[in-house]
Scaffold this active site. Structure first.
Site, PDB file in Angstrom:
ATOM      1  N   GLU A   1      78.886-145.829  46.913  1.00 40.90           N
ATOM      2  CA  GLU A   1      79.961-145.496  47.849  1.00 40.90           C
ATOM      3  C   GLU A   1      79.476-145.596  49.290  1.00 40.90           C
ATOM      4  OE1 GLU A   1      79.109-143.672  45.248  1.00 40.90           O
ATOM      5  OE2 GLU A   1      80.873-143.527  43.951  1.00 40.90           O
TER       6      GLU A   1
ATOM      7  N   HIS B   1      84.359-133.351  39.126  1.00 40.43           N
ATOM      8  CA  HIS B   1      85.394-134.349  38.852  1.00 40.43           C
ATOM      9  C   HIS B   1      86.788-133.729  38.861  1.00 40.43           C
ATOM     10  CE1 HIS B   1      81.753-136.179  37.197  1.00 40.43           C
ATOM     11  NE2 HIS B   1      82.345-137.347  37.296  1.00 40.43           N
TER      12      HIS B   1
END
Lengths: 84, 338
Positions: B63, B132
């Site tokens: 990322e 998550h």
């Protein structure tokens, strides 16, 4: 214009039912009674984690036979389309 | 038939991206598994097939690299749509977002534009544990220079994403995984909606009143809109008529619609799946009481995630989600009927 009523089926060879017993209707993209166009994506069948888009085989008025989350197998009639 | 065609949120997003990519060759998508896999949350359905690998780019699990590259591409005249699979992964690439994307228009006195969309999956409710399951709405909304969007349904998802792609500022587009219509994760009935086939935009900063009521205002966003509507149904059976407002965007924030509603109802509940402290819920309440300290006739209520990591355990996670039951309870409390 053709008239009559045709079945919308889960394709007979979509998966091997000896390996995976059943699938489900994950989504209907049209309401019961809706007018659909030929070629429109009308439903989504889920088998394991794979999905398959069901395409309207004809234009007409849709009658849903298997609701969302309903269990299907290869060849199951999931809806009817009244043409004309 | 366009008038009766329903789409899931994921299909509505994919359609918005495809239409913008057809209209502008500078628009492209990149991220982890956005190509052949079509997005782990189905947000890039059909795009690789139509546009090819040059414009639908699978990235490595880095990322830091590809979100930085997105900022650079945007400043070089392209319109990147970059997917951060889970918003929880923002830590490793935050510098590109808040120091580069958010500030470079200002630093360049407006000479540089940063027309980048960072789209990212949010939310819990499916037992995916603490790394998550977060919403993190306020983490982005707090930072000047970013616009922040969080749709609750397919119609808004398409219109807001089209607006986001056309915007010359960086937009963080936060989609809740549980609203996508995925086959492996149940979504509330109202998430899939009729969606026009033609392209359309929804302006940022315009909340939508999804239910009218005279007794209490429930302000919600993303998944909590559905909890708020379910709570309103329950409250109606007890004689409490709730007004439900879907903010749709955190930045800009439509304070006027909330204030106008609270002026009539006199009571306010704000529901958000982000953490309770220093968040959207506090911001909305303060926006009302700061401007009109006399409007509220009962204590305003925050219904949000407690300030703890999201538990993996199903009963423990269920107990902390800002669901219909907790929203209804807060509405009874503030109206003095609970």
């Amino acid at each position: 214009m053709a008239s009559g009523r045709i079945q919308v089926r889960v394709p007979k060879d979509l998966w091997d039912p000896s390996e995976t017993e059943e699938g489900v209707i994950a989504n209907w993209f049209c309401e019961d009674g809706a007018q659909v166009e030929q070629g429109a994506t009308i439903a989504e069948v889920a088998v394991e984690k794979s999905t398959y888009d069901v395409i309207a085989p004809a234009a007409g008025s849709l009658t849903i036979a298997v609701p969302q989350d309903g269990v299907v197998q290869p060849g199951t009639v999931i809806a009817y389309i009244a043409m004309g | 038939m366009p008038s009766s065609r329903k789409l899931t949120v994921s299909r509505a997003m994919s359609e918005a991206i495809a239409q913008e990519m057809r209209a502008d060759p500078q628009t492209f998508v990149m991220g982890e598994d956005v190509g052949a896999f079509e997005g782990v949350f189905d947000s890039t359905l059909g795009l690789l097939e139509e546009f090819g690998e040059e414009r639908v780019r699978d990235t490595p699990i880095s990322e830091t690299g590809f979100i930085g590259a997105g900022v650079g591409a945007a400043m070089s005249g392209m319109r990147p749509i970059v997917e951060l699979m889970f918003v929880d992964f923002i830590g490793v690439c935050m510098n590109a977002v808040y120091n580069l994307a958010a500030k470079n228009i200002y630093f360049s006195a407006g000479n540089c534009k940063v027309p980048m969309v960072l789209m990212t999956g949010t939310g819990g409710g499916y037992n995916d544990a603490a790394q998550h399951s977060q919403a993190l709405h306020a983490t982005f909304a707090h930072l000047p220079g970013l616009k922040v969007v969080a749709p609750s349904n397919a119609y808004d998802a398409k219109g807001l994403l089209t607006t986001a792609i056309r915007d010359d500022n960086p937009v963080v587009y936060m989609f809740h995984k549980g609203l996508q219509g995925l086959v492996w994760m149940a979504s509330p009935a109202g998430a899939a909606t009729e969606v026009p086939e033609e392209s359309y935009t929804i302006p940022f900063g315009e909340a939508r009143t999804v239910r009218s009521g005279r007794d209490v205002t429930i302000v919600a966003i993303s998944m909590t809109v559905h909890g708020a509507l379910a709570a309103a149904e329950e409250l109606a059976t007890e004689g409490i008529e709730a007004e439900v407002i879907d903010l749709r965007t955190l930045v800009p924030l439509d304070r006027d619609t909330v204030i106008e509603s609270v002026k009539r109802t006199g009571h306010l509940v704000v529901a958000d799946e982000d953490y309770r402290s220093y968040g959207l819920t506090s911001e909305v309440i303060t926006s009302v009481v700061e401007a009109h300290p006399d409007y509220l006739k009962g204590p305003p209520q925050r219904v949000a995630m407690p300030d703890i990591p999201v538990p993996y355990s199903r009963p423990m996670e269920d107990a902390m989600l800002p669901n219909a039951e907790r929203i209804a309870s807060a509405a009874r409390h503030t109206t003095g009927r609970g």
